[in-house]
Design a protein around this motif. Structure first.
Motif, PDB file in Angstrom:
ATOM      1  N   SER B 294      27.398  61.464   1.646  1.00  0.00           N
ATOM      2  CA  SER B 294      26.727  60.165   1.569  1.00  0.00           C
ATOM      3  C   SER B 294      27.709  59.051   1.236  1.00  0.00           C
ATOM      4  N   HIS B 295      28.827  59.383   0.556  1.00  0.00           N
ATOM      5  CA  HIS B 295      29.769  58.359   0.111  1.00  0.00           C
ATOM      6  C   HIS B 295      30.867  58.062   1.130  1.00  0.00           C
ATOM      7  N   CYS B 296      30.950  58.862   2.221  1.00  0.00           N
ATOM      8  CA  CYS B 296      32.068  58.641   3.135  1.00  0.00           C
ATOM      9  C   CYS B 296      31.737  58.917   4.604  1.00  0.00           C
ATOM     10  N   GLY B 297      30.571  59.468   4.908  1.00  0.00           N
ATOM     11  CA  GLY B 297      30.215  59.758   6.290  1.00  0.00           C
ATOM     12  C   GLY B 297      30.949  60.957   6.840  1.00  0.00           C
ATOM     13  N   ASN B 298      30.938  61.067   8.156  1.00  0.00           N
ATOM     14  CA  ASN B 298      31.622  62.152   8.852  1.00  0.00           C
ATOM     15  C   ASN B 298      33.088  61.761   9.017  1.00  0.00           C
ATOM     16  N   THR B 299      33.946  62.429   8.272  1.00  0.00           N
ATOM     17  CA  THR B 299      35.382  62.099   8.288  1.00  0.00           C
ATOM     18  C   THR B 299      36.166  63.124   9.118  1.00  0.00           C
ATOM     19  N   VAL B 300      35.472  63.782  10.052  1.00  0.00           N
ATOM     20  CA  VAL B 300      36.078  64.672  11.044  1.00  0.00           C
ATOM     21  C   VAL B 300      36.748  65.867  10.338  1.00  0.00           C
ATOM     22  N   SER B 301      38.067  66.021  10.462  1.00  0.00           N
ATOM     23  CA  SER B 301      38.708  67.221   9.919  1.00  0.00           C
ATOM     24  C   SER B 301      38.796  67.220   8.397  1.00  0.00           C
ATOM     25  N   SER B 302      38.486  66.087   7.759  1.00  0.00           N
ATOM     26  CA  SER B 302      38.580  66.048   6.290  1.00  0.00           C
ATOM     27  C   SER B 302      37.260  66.383   5.601  1.00  0.00           C
ATOM     28  N   THR B 303      36.180  66.587   6.359  1.00  0.00           N
ATOM     29  CA  THR B 303      34.886  66.748   5.671  1.00  0.00           C
ATOM     30  C   THR B 303      34.850  67.997   4.798  1.00  0.00           C
ATOM     31  N   ILE B 304      35.434  69.098   5.268  1.00  0.00           N
ATOM     32  CA  ILE B 304      35.335  70.344   4.482  1.00  0.00           C
ATOM     33  C   ILE B 304      36.169  70.248   3.200  1.00  0.00           C
ATOM     34  N   PRO B 305      37.454  69.813   3.269  1.00  0.00           N
ATOM     35  CA  PRO B 305      38.164  69.685   1.990  1.00  0.00           C
ATOM     36  C   PRO B 305      37.527  68.654   1.049  1.00  0.00           C
TER      37      PRO B 305
END
Lengths: 87, 343
Positions: B294-305
């Motif tokens: 909720s605080h950053c959206g879909n950040t592609v390859s960074s979402t899991i870390p």
């Protein structure tokens, strides 16, 4: 029964008052139709009927009744898995 | 000798795009509706001229400042990005210098999106467990917002810019169960390429003024279309409905485990509405399915870390916990692994 359950789910999805959406309603004229609710519609169909209906199929449907008919076709087709996992 | 995940830090650029701002340009949307259909309250947007490599430097600096490691410790740098500085050289080489890493350090980029973190862990495991490296710095960094046109609301509502820096290190201690990372399941289906794509700017469709040296002489042949992200959201969703349940099942089959054996499930944070549908379809217990976007959206390859870091901060992870990580998206490309939490 099946139709009324799906219609109720559509009212939840589009957040409209009961009775707003009928079998004869044109999908793209439903208040709140957008790219966000399009994804929700695919999810709702998956929930209600256990099938993944392609976006093209949905776009080719004019009314809610057309959509139900398309879902019937999808449900009776023998499904071939599209994606295979690498072993 | 086995690989463990030793530390994660991430960086978000300060500029915020929130739901009320989005609604100013999309009058038929409401902030509540965006929130309920995406699970996102705000996204962070990189400044003009602020590149994925700049975000990567910030994230790596946070990792060094945390005391987890120093630049001299790193003997391999992996950068996962689809927003490189140049065609060449590889952005990882530029980062080696900017971060003050040793010159006897290996470095390369790999171009993957939402599955990238899983592939980065797989490569890191290979490098460390074959003795090629002891400390791998895996950086995921993306500035998708630079590919998005202002009027493409459905894409603007989803994506935010970010970078995460993850330290993978060789471990001899028997305190951490072996394997600490793995096994891996991978998958690819290039038929889906057209559904999430930036078509211009590469060799198939060079951009006048960018690829042609700035002159106008090629403008007719190469119209000035800036590299723009196209996403067919419904098709992507359909792909996830097909691929992700099978991917999770493949991981259960591979490990011989059940959902009860896992303490947490962390999927690529694509869209919370979509994730919850997948969760329920796969029948993963909701209390063990972690969502933090909720605080950053879909950040592609960074979402899991990012989600792992937030889960740890929230006290949801303790040493030895078993986590299933699942990435899927642009390509189509997908992958999953099992991580034992080690700090």
């Amino acid at each position: 029964m099946r139709n009324s359950s799906f219609l109720a789910a559509l009212h939840d999805l589009f957040e409209v008052d009961a009775g707003t959406i009928q079998l004869t309603s044109v999908l793209k004229d439903v208040p709140g139709w957008s790219s966000l609710t399009f994804i929700g519609l695919i999810a709702t169909i998956d929930d209600e009927f256990g099938v993944s209906v392609s976006p093209i199929t949905i776009l080719n449907c004019n009314t809610v009744a057309d959509l139900l008919q398309a879902i019937d076709v999808d449900q009776t087709e023998v499904e071939t898995p599209q994606h295979k996992m690498a072993a | 000798m086995q690989v463990i995940l030793k530390a994660i830090e991430y960086y978000l650029p300060p500029s915020v795009l929130d739901n009320p701002q989005l609604c100013e340009v999309a009058p038929n949307w409401t902030p509540q509706k965006i929130q309920s259909k995406t699970g996102i309250e705000e996204r962070r947007i990189s400044e003009d001229g602020e590149l994925a490599s700049d975000l990567a430097v910030k994230a790596a600096t946070l990792l060094f400042e945390s005391g987890a490691c120093q630049p001299d410790d790193i003997d391999f740098l992996l950068l996962c990005t689809q927003s490189p500085d140049y065609f060449l050289p590889t952005t990882a080489c530029l980062l080696q210098h900017r971060l003050g890493l040793r010159t006897n350090c290996g470095a390369f980029d790999f171009n993957l999106g939402c599955s990238g973190f899983i592939y980065g862990l797989g490569v890191s495991k290979g490098l460390i467990e074959t003795g090629q490296a002891k400390n791998v710095l895996l950086i995921t960094a993306e500035t998708y917002t630079k590919f998005i046109t202002p009027n493409d609301m459905s894409v603007r509502a989803l994506f935010g810019d970010a970078s995460a820096a993850t330290l993978l290190t060789a471990n001899d201690s028997e305190d951490i169960p072996n394997p600490a990372i793995g096994p891996f399941v991978y998958g690819t289906d290039g038929r889906g390429a057209k559904n999430l794509i930036v078509k211009t700017g590469g060799m198939r469709s060079p951009v006048a003024g960018l690829a042609c040296g700035g002159g106008d002489e090629d403008a007719d042949e190469h119209p000035l279309v800036p590299p723009t992200l196209y996403m067919n959201g419904p098709e992507i969703f359909l792909f996830t409905l097909d691929a992700v349940p099978d991917l999770v099942q493949a991981m259960l089959d591979r490990t011989g485990m059940t959902f009860d054996d896992f303490d947490l499930f962390v999927f690529h944070q694509a869209n919370e509405y979509m994730l919850k549908h997948l969760r329920d379809k796969i029948e993963i217990p909701p209390d063990r399915f972690y969502v933090s976007m909720s605080h950053c959206g879909n950040t592609v390859s960074s979402t899991i870390p990012i989600a792992l870091k937030e889960a740890h901060k929230a006290g949801r992870l303790k040493t030895g916990d078993r986590i299933m990580l699942v990435g899927f998206g642009v390509g189509y490309s997908w992958g999953a692994t099992v991580l034992r939490w080690s700090f």
